[in-house]
Design a protein around this motif. Structure first.
Motif, PDB file in Angstrom:
ATOM      1  N   LYS A 194       0.828  -1.210   0.000  1.00 12.44           N
ATOM      2  CA  LYS A 194       0.000   0.000   0.000  1.00 12.44           C
ATOM      3  C   LYS A 194       0.860   1.255   0.000  1.00 12.44           C
ATOM      4  CE  LYS A 194      -3.011   2.539   3.223  1.00 12.44           C
ATOM      5  NZ  LYS A 194      -3.664   2.489   4.563  1.00 12.44           N
ATOM      6  N   GLU A 195       1.919   1.267   0.796  1.00 13.31           N
ATOM      7  CA  GLU A 195       2.758   2.458   0.911  1.00 13.31           C
ATOM      8  C   GLU A 195       3.442   2.805  -0.410  1.00 13.31           C
ATOM      9  OE1 GLU A 195       1.776   0.770   4.686  1.00 13.31           O
ATOM     10  OE2 GLU A 195       2.807  -0.170   2.974  1.00 13.31           O
ATOM     11  N   VAL A 196       3.821   1.781  -1.182  1.00  9.97           N
ATOM     12  CA  VAL A 196       4.449   2.020  -2.485  1.00  9.97           C
ATOM     13  C   VAL A 196       3.449   2.673  -3.425  1.00  9.97           C
ATOM     14  CG1 VAL A 196       5.477   0.915  -4.517  1.00  9.97           C
ATOM     15  CG2 VAL A 196       6.093   0.133  -2.217  1.00  9.97           C
ATOM     16  N   PHE A 197       2.235   2.143  -3.434  1.00  5.57           N
ATOM     17  CA  PHE A 197       1.217   2.711  -4.304  1.00  5.57           C
ATOM     18  C   PHE A 197       0.815   4.117  -3.867  1.00  5.57           C
ATOM     19  CE2 PHE A 197      -0.182  -1.718  -5.745  1.00  5.57           C
ATOM     20  CZ  PHE A 197       0.369  -1.542  -7.005  1.00  5.57           C
ATOM     21  N   GLN A 198       0.714   4.323  -2.570  1.00 11.27           N
ATOM     22  CA  GLN A 198       0.322   5.659  -2.113  1.00 11.27           C
ATOM     23  C   GLN A 198       1.402   6.689  -2.435  1.00 11.27           C
ATOM     24  OE1 GLN A 198      -0.880   4.748   2.063  1.00 11.27           O
ATOM     25  NE2 GLN A 198      -2.840   5.634   1.439  1.00 11.27           N
ATOM     26  N   LEU A 199       2.661   6.295  -2.335  1.00 11.49           N
ATOM     27  CA  LEU A 199       3.749   7.211  -2.665  1.00 11.49           C
ATOM     28  C   LEU A 199       3.742   7.571  -4.146  1.00 11.49           C
ATOM     29  CD1 LEU A 199       6.387   8.695  -1.854  1.00 11.49           C
ATOM     30  CD2 LEU A 199       7.596   6.549  -2.395  1.00 11.49           C
ATOM     31  N   ASN A 200       3.422   6.595  -4.979  1.00 11.90           N
ATOM     32  CA  ASN A 200       3.543   6.770  -6.422  1.00 11.90           C
ATOM     33  C   ASN A 200       2.223   7.039  -7.142  1.00 11.90           C
ATOM     34  OD1 ASN A 200       6.506   6.039  -7.214  1.00 11.90           O
ATOM     35  ND2 ASN A 200       5.927   4.544  -5.653  1.00 11.90           N
ATOM     36  N   ARG A 201       1.107   6.900  -6.449  1.00 11.22           N
ATOM     37  CA  ARG A 201      -0.197   7.133  -7.078  1.00 11.22           C
ATOM     38  C   ARG A 201      -1.061   8.115  -6.285  1.00 11.22           C
ATOM     39  NH1 ARG A 201       2.738   5.224 -10.262  1.00 11.22           N
ATOM     40  NH2 ARG A 201       2.434   3.368 -11.554  1.00 11.22           N
ATOM     41  N   ARG A 202      -0.717   8.337  -5.029  1.00  5.11           N
ATOM     42  CA  ARG A 202      -1.224   9.427  -4.189  1.00  5.11           C
ATOM     43  C   ARG A 202      -2.672   9.304  -3.719  1.00  5.11           C
ATOM     44  NH1 ARG A 202       2.835  13.398  -4.801  1.00  5.11           N
ATOM     45  NH2 ARG A 202       4.701  12.130  -5.107  1.00  5.11           N
ATOM     46  N   TRP A 203      -3.185   8.091  -3.596  1.00  4.31           N
ATOM     47  CA  TRP A 203      -4.493   7.914  -2.975  1.00  4.31           C
ATOM     48  C   TRP A 203      -4.325   8.004  -1.457  1.00  4.31           C
ATOM     49  CZ3 TRP A 203      -8.522   7.978  -6.233  1.00  4.31           C
ATOM     50  CH2 TRP A 203      -8.258   7.700  -7.578  1.00  4.31           C
ATOM     51  N   SER A 204      -5.196   8.754  -0.803  1.00  4.00           N
ATOM     52  CA  SER A 204      -5.086   8.984   0.645  1.00  4.00           C
ATOM     53  C   SER A 204      -5.514   7.746   1.427  1.00  4.00           C
ATOM     54  CB  SER A 204      -5.967  10.168   1.054  1.00  4.00           C
ATOM     55  OG  SER A 204      -7.340   9.833   0.900  1.00  4.00           O
ATOM     56  N   ASP A 205      -5.200   7.746   2.720  1.00  2.00           N
ATOM     57  CA  ASP A 205      -5.653   6.656   3.592  1.00  2.00           C
ATOM     58  C   ASP A 205      -7.167   6.536   3.551  1.00  2.00           C
ATOM     59  OD1 ASP A 205      -3.103   5.927   4.430  1.00  2.00           O
ATOM     60  OD2 ASP A 205      -3.160   7.184   6.221  1.00  2.00           O
ATOM     61  N   GLU A 206      -7.848   7.676   3.552  1.00  2.00           N
ATOM     62  CA  GLU A 206      -9.314   7.662   3.544  1.00  2.00           C
ATOM     63  C   GLU A 206      -9.854   7.073   2.243  1.00  2.00           C
ATOM     64  OE1 GLU A 206      -7.718  10.339   6.480  1.00  2.00           O
ATOM     65  OE2 GLU A 206      -7.411  10.290   4.292  1.00  2.00           O
TER      66      GLU A 206
END
Length: 289
Positions: A194-206
């Motif tokens: 998840k952290e890799v995708f959030q860093l590179n695709r920017r979807w928030s935790d919410e």
């Protein structure tokens, strides 16, 4: 591993030179673009023309629309699409010459018969790859072919991967997986964290949580965030459809020429992967073994 997936794995590292080599960022910095993501979106979208962020977010699919909007349309105020097309090709040229020094055995990358043959085969495969309903592939296929074999090979790998990628988006849409849900399910299937995708695709935790909740309501994720049997089946369906759509071009090329291309290009990609060009934790889920 099936043919289409095996060819993607073999060709993707060579295409990815344009994303991960410092030469691309250097070239776009010289044009005035701001930051790595503006460089990425500008260069990858350039074959489409000076398009807006909504269209790019829709076609690239799994990037947060706000992330795209931070780069486009601003990128076009610094450089035209034509300038970025030139910049990315020059960057690939420079990167290949750095990564494969002009000494045995790598001088063949731009002057030897094996890579000339790889360029010929890859170009034929790219010309056979389906582009109907595949806008990013079609835009790249409409560009002029470079003369140098190592650049023609890169251009061919770009058309082939975008044809596969456009087909993958179609498979995700058919499976009713939203952009964020696509990332949630591939992560749950053992892909990048998840952290890799959030860093590179920017979807928030919410947003990630909301996507996960919807998948649970459909019986695709369990309470711990793991794929259920139905979730694994749907994810496999997406991958199988992606492979089947991508295999159309390889089937047209034929087993013998496809295998010949694989045998030539795998050692090149192995060098790139061993050199650490593509990070181990990459959002493409690219692994080498």
């Amino acid at each position: 591993m099936n043919r289409a997936r095996g060819m993607w794995k073999a060709l993707e590292p060579y295409h990815a030179i344009s994303y991960f080599s410092p030469e691309t960022r250097k070239a776009t910095d010289a044009l005035g673009l701001k930051g790595g993501w503006m460089s990425y979106f500008g260069c990858r979208a350039a074959p489409l023309g000076a398009v807006g962020p909504g269209l790019v977010a829709a076609m690239f699919y799994n990037f947060h629309p706000a992330m795209v909007a931070r780069s486009l349309p601003d990128a076009w105020t610094y450089a035209t699409p034509e300038q970025l097309l030139d910049a990315r090709l020059t960057a690939v040229d420079n990167a290949v010459r750095r990564l494969f020094p002009d000494a045995p055995p790598y001088q063949t990358v731009w002057s030897g018969e094996p890579v000339k043959r790889a360029a010929e085969l890859a170009r034929r495969a790219a010309e056979l790859a389906p582009v109907a309903g595949r806008p990013i592939a079609a835009a790249n296929a409409a560009l002029e072919w470079p003369d140098e074999p190592h650049l023609a090979l890169w251009h061919a790998t770009t058309i082939l991967r975008e044809s596969r990628g456009d087909g993958h988006v179609a498979a995700l849409v058919a499976a009713e997986l939203s952009p964020c849900q696509a990332l949630v399910t591939i992560s749950a299937a053992g892909g990048p964290a998840k952290e890799v995708f959030q860093l590179n695709r920017r979807w928030s935790d919410e947003e990630w949580a909301a996507a996960s909740d919807d998948l649970r309501s459909r019986g695709l994720l369990d309470a711990e965030g793991a794929l259920t049997d139905a979730g694994r089946a749907l994810r496999q369906q997406v991958e199988d459809t992606t492979d089947a759509l991508a295999d159309q071009g390889w089937r047209a090329l034929g087993d013998e020429r496809t295998r010949e291309l694989l045998d030539v290009v795998r050692p090149i990609s192995a060098v790139l992967m061993s050199a650490g060009l593509i990070p181990a934790d990459n959002p493409m889920a690219m692994r080498w073994d």
